[in-house]
Design an enzyme around this catalytic site. Structure first.
Site, PDB file in Angstrom:
ATOM      1  N   SER A 177       0.811  -1.221   0.000  1.00 24.51           N
ATOM      2  CA  SER A 177       0.000   0.000   0.000  1.00 24.51           C
ATOM      3  C   SER A 177       0.840   1.265   0.000  1.00 24.51           C
ATOM      4  O   SER A 177       0.483   2.245  -0.653  1.00 24.51           O
ATOM      5  CB  SER A 177      -0.882   0.050   1.245  1.00 24.51           C
ATOM      6  N   HIS A 183       7.448  -3.940   5.542  1.00 25.97           N
ATOM      7  CA  HIS A 183       7.715  -3.012   6.647  1.00 25.97           C
ATOM      8  C   HIS A 183       9.171  -3.077   7.099  1.00 25.97           C
ATOM      9  O   HIS A 183       9.676  -2.157   7.737  1.00 25.97           O
ATOM     10  CB  HIS A 183       6.824  -3.348   7.848  1.00 25.97           C
ATOM     11  N   ARG A 196       1.749 -12.294   7.738  1.00 25.66           N
ATOM     12  CA  ARG A 196       0.831 -11.474   6.937  1.00 25.66           C
ATOM     13  C   ARG A 196       1.493 -11.119   5.606  1.00 25.66           C
ATOM     14  O   ARG A 196       0.858 -11.159   4.562  1.00 25.66           O
ATOM     15  CB  ARG A 196       0.484 -10.203   7.731  1.00 25.66           C
ATOM     16  N   ASP A 197       2.763 -10.742   5.659  1.00 29.33           N
ATOM     17  CA  ASP A 197       3.514 -10.489   4.429  1.00 29.33           C
ATOM     18  C   ASP A 197       4.274 -11.750   4.026  1.00 29.33           C
ATOM     19  O   ASP A 197       4.933 -11.777   2.982  1.00 29.33           O
ATOM     20  CB  ASP A 197       4.504  -9.329   4.631  1.00 29.33           C
ATOM     21  N   ARG A 233       8.908   1.156   7.069  1.00 33.89           N
ATOM     22  CA  ARG A 233       7.601   1.713   6.684  1.00 33.89           C
ATOM     23  C   ARG A 233       6.927   2.394   7.873  1.00 33.89           C
ATOM     24  O   ARG A 233       6.959   1.892   8.988  1.00 33.89           O
ATOM     25  CB  ARG A 233       6.717   0.609   6.105  1.00 33.89           C
ATOM     26  N   ALA A 234       6.282   3.496   7.569  1.00 34.00           N
ATOM     27  CA  ALA A 234       5.808   4.389   8.625  1.00 34.00           C
ATOM     28  C   ALA A 234       4.509   3.957   9.298  1.00 34.00           C
ATOM     29  O   ALA A 234       4.383   4.017  10.519  1.00 34.00           O
ATOM     30  CB  ALA A 234       5.604   5.781   8.037  1.00 34.00           C
ATOM     31  N   ASP A 287      -4.002  -0.914  -5.734  1.00 34.86           N
ATOM     32  CA  ASP A 287      -2.623  -0.565  -5.358  1.00 34.86           C
ATOM     33  C   ASP A 287      -1.661  -1.738  -5.461  1.00 34.86           C
ATOM     34  O   ASP A 287      -0.452  -1.539  -5.517  1.00 34.86           O
ATOM     35  CB  ASP A 287      -2.589   0.063  -3.958  1.00 34.86           C
ATOM     36  N   HIS A 325       0.418 -10.102  -0.083  1.00 34.37           N
ATOM     37  CA  HIS A 325       0.183  -9.510  -1.400  1.00 34.37           C
ATOM     38  C   HIS A 325       0.824 -10.406  -2.462  1.00 34.37           C
ATOM     39  O   HIS A 325       1.444 -11.413  -2.141  1.00 34.37           O
ATOM     40  CB  HIS A 325       0.825  -8.124  -1.472  1.00 34.37           C
TER      41      HIS A 325
END
Ligand SMILES: O=C(O)[C@H](O)COP(=O)(O)O
Ligand SMILES: [Mn+2]
Ligand SMILES: [Mn+2]
Length: 558
Positions: free
Chosen positions: A81, A140, A170-171, A286-287, A471, A501
């Site tokens: 994203s 991340h 998750r990733d 990643r923020a 995205d 993803h």
């Protein structure tokens, strides 16, 4: 025009009119892949998206949403994203955090910066704590960056190191946490052989511990704070591999949702609370899912939860997570400088903008879209609306999420006549796809399609234009595959569910009664990616894009 000669003024498009309402719809996690039983978008009833596809090749095409097309290091990097919305909004491809950290570690520049010098002051007498996501997902953080940083710290005088891990799933595949913890443990034991007191101190699953985003649920951050800073958690173990293995046995848990734990010594005392004089580095680049912890670590004034203790530490982020807030103040690697985004140009050229999503994706269509910048450019010209997300649940329980509410807000914004661009993110395919629940993801895709219809109907009513895209992929493939593309099975003969993803391209559709006759997709940009969308949208607002933007994907034939 400023003294530098720079001007926000965009040239008029030679053929396309201004003043059309443009709906910009981003379906989160909606890629294009072969039709099969693991493609939830294919299985779901999606009449609206299906009808858009019939417009190919002039009004529907695919765009690249992964790897180098979005500024990631390699073509094996799936989209995400942050980089996806950055590219969509900025119209150019910037080297992203993943790559910038790789380079800083490779060249050693990371050790020369102000951030590293700052934390180094704690090496002699304090402990260095590293907190972050432990996997090779590359969304991340990445484990090889952590490994290099550990090596770098030990070679530069850190004597006591504690790692606070957040398990992923998750990733990367669920269950892979055990292997990552084993790898880290083996690295730390090598450091111990060299006389460095290095250990894992705490942990927990990323979605339950620490990595909330956009202030959806501060309890998540508090659970992490208690374990990482206070050294308190409901589960205590002597060893992190054992911790993760044992906690995974709890029914209905997974890497993403492991409860918090601390590692204790023989006397039962936690081995690594964060205390005065210590240094802390949050290792995620990643923020969105680090900024809440960064606030808790850095802000003197803080009322989101009771911190109990607020240690005087030297804190640095891997990157600075919010340039406006300057948060954190110290960081190891400078973030990409994403300037002159399409949002800022358009607002400066009179385009009144409405942006909306629900909490869990709100920052995607605002902060990420605007080049990692908080807030509006001009509150007189823009309205950003956040629909509150459900919290404390996994989204397979409520796969419809707030898609219809978001669509209704967009519809009302379109019909109000107050806006020229109405931009939304529809989170369902992604958020439910990440749960790995195929049935729920099918429901998620169906409702996202319904939401698109609501928005397109409103565009029809006002004679506007729509742009529908995504995205990155997620819901279109829910199974891990081998190189030949065949589903992989686990030890028990069950398919390995893909929660992450994908590398798939995403659809891009244009249309609506306001689309000038003769507008169609060019056929000479076959490798077009998300970064080409900004120039395309600027054209649809009646402007030419700045010359350094990635080229437009449309042409106007007479
Ligand atoms: O943060 C997350 O939820 C995942 O790691 C990536 O998902 P997103 O990039 O779609 O937010
Ligand atoms: Mn996304
Ligand atoms: Mn996602």
């Amino acid at each position: 025009m400023g003294s530098s000669g720079f001007s926000w003024k965009l040239n008029d498009h030679p053929k396309l009119p201004k003043g059309k309402t443009v709906a910009m719809v981003v379906l989160d996690g909606w890629g294009e892949a072969n039709a099969n039983q693991y493609n939830c978008i294919h299985i779901a009833e999606t009449p609206t998206m299906d009808s858009l596809k019939k417009g190919a090749p002039e009004k529907w095409r695919l765009v690249r949403a992964h790897g180098k097309a979005v500024g990631l290091p390699t073509e094996d990097d799936m989209g995400n994203s942050e980089v996806g919305h950055n590219a969509l909004g900025a119209g150019r491809i910037f080297a992203q955090g993943a790559k910038l950290v790789d380079i800083a570690l490779e060249t050693g520049k990371i050790y020369e910066g102000e951030g590293f010098k700052y934390i180094k002051e704690s090496f002699e007498t304090g402990t260095v704590h590293l907190i972050g996501l432990l996997s090779d997902g590359g969304v991340h953080s990445r484990i090889n960056q952590l490994q290099l940083l550990l090596k770098g710290l030990s070679e530069r005088g850190a004597k006591r190191i504690r790692v606070h891990i957040l398990t992923d799933g998750r990733d990367v595949l669920d269950g892979s946490s055990v292997g990552f913890v084993e790898t880290l443990e083996s690295d730390l034991s090598k450091l111990r052989e060299k006389g460095i007191d290095a250990q894992i101190a705490s942990g927990g699953g990323r979605m339950y511990v620490t990595m909330d985003r956009y202030e959806n649920d501060w309890e998540v951050v508090k659970r992490g704070w208690d374990a990482q800073v206070l050294g308190e958690a409901p589960h205590k173990f002597k060893n992190a591999v054992e911790a993760v293995k044992k906690l995974r046995e709890i029914p209905n848990t997974s890497d993403q949702y492991l409860p918090p734990f601390v590692i204790v010594d023989d006397s039962g005392k936690s081995v690594g609370p964060i205390v005065d004089g210590d240094a802390v580095v949050t290792i995620n680049f990643r923020a969105d899912r680090m900024v809440m912890l960064a606030m808790a670590l850095e802000f003197e004034k803080f009322d989101k939860f009771d911190r109990v203790r607020f240690p005087k530490i030297r804190y640095a982020g891997m990157l600075q997570y919010d340039g406006e807030l300057k948060l954190p103040n110290k960081y190891l690697v400078s973030p990409p400088e994403i300037d002159r985004t399409s949002g800022e140009y358009l607002v400066n050229n009179g385009v009144r903008t409405f942006a909306c999503s629900e909490t869990v994706k709100f920052g995607h269509v605002t902060f990420f879209w605007n080049g990692n910048r908080s807030g509006c450019f001009n509150p007189q010209m823009e309205e950003y609306v956040e629909v509150p997300s459900d919290s404390g649940i996994t989204f397979n329980v409520k796969p419809k999420m707030k898609a219809l509410e978001i669509a209704e807000k967009a519809r009302d914004a379109i019909l109000s006549g107050k806006f020229d661009q109405v931009r939304v993110n529809l989170p369902n395919g992604d958020m439910v796809g990440h749960t790995g629940d195929i049935e729920a993801t099918i429901v998620a895709c169906k409702v996202a399609d319904e939401a698109v219809k609501t928005i397109l109907d409103a565009i029809e009513q006002v004679g506007g234009i729509y742009v529908v895209t995504a995205d990155h992929g997620n819901a279109e493939d829910m199974v891990k595959r081998n190189k030949k593309g065949e589903p992989l099975l686990d030890k028990n003969g069950k398919i390995q569910i893909l929660t992450s993803h994908t590398l798939e391209p995403v659809p891009l559709a244009i249309g609506g009664p306001g689309l000038a006759p003769g507008v169609r997709f060019r056929n000479d940009v076959p490798t077009g990616g998300l970064a080409n969308v900004a120039a395309t949208v600027m054209n649809l607002h009646g402007f030419e894009a700045p010359s350094d933007y990635e080229t437009t994907l449309i042409e106007v034939v007479d």
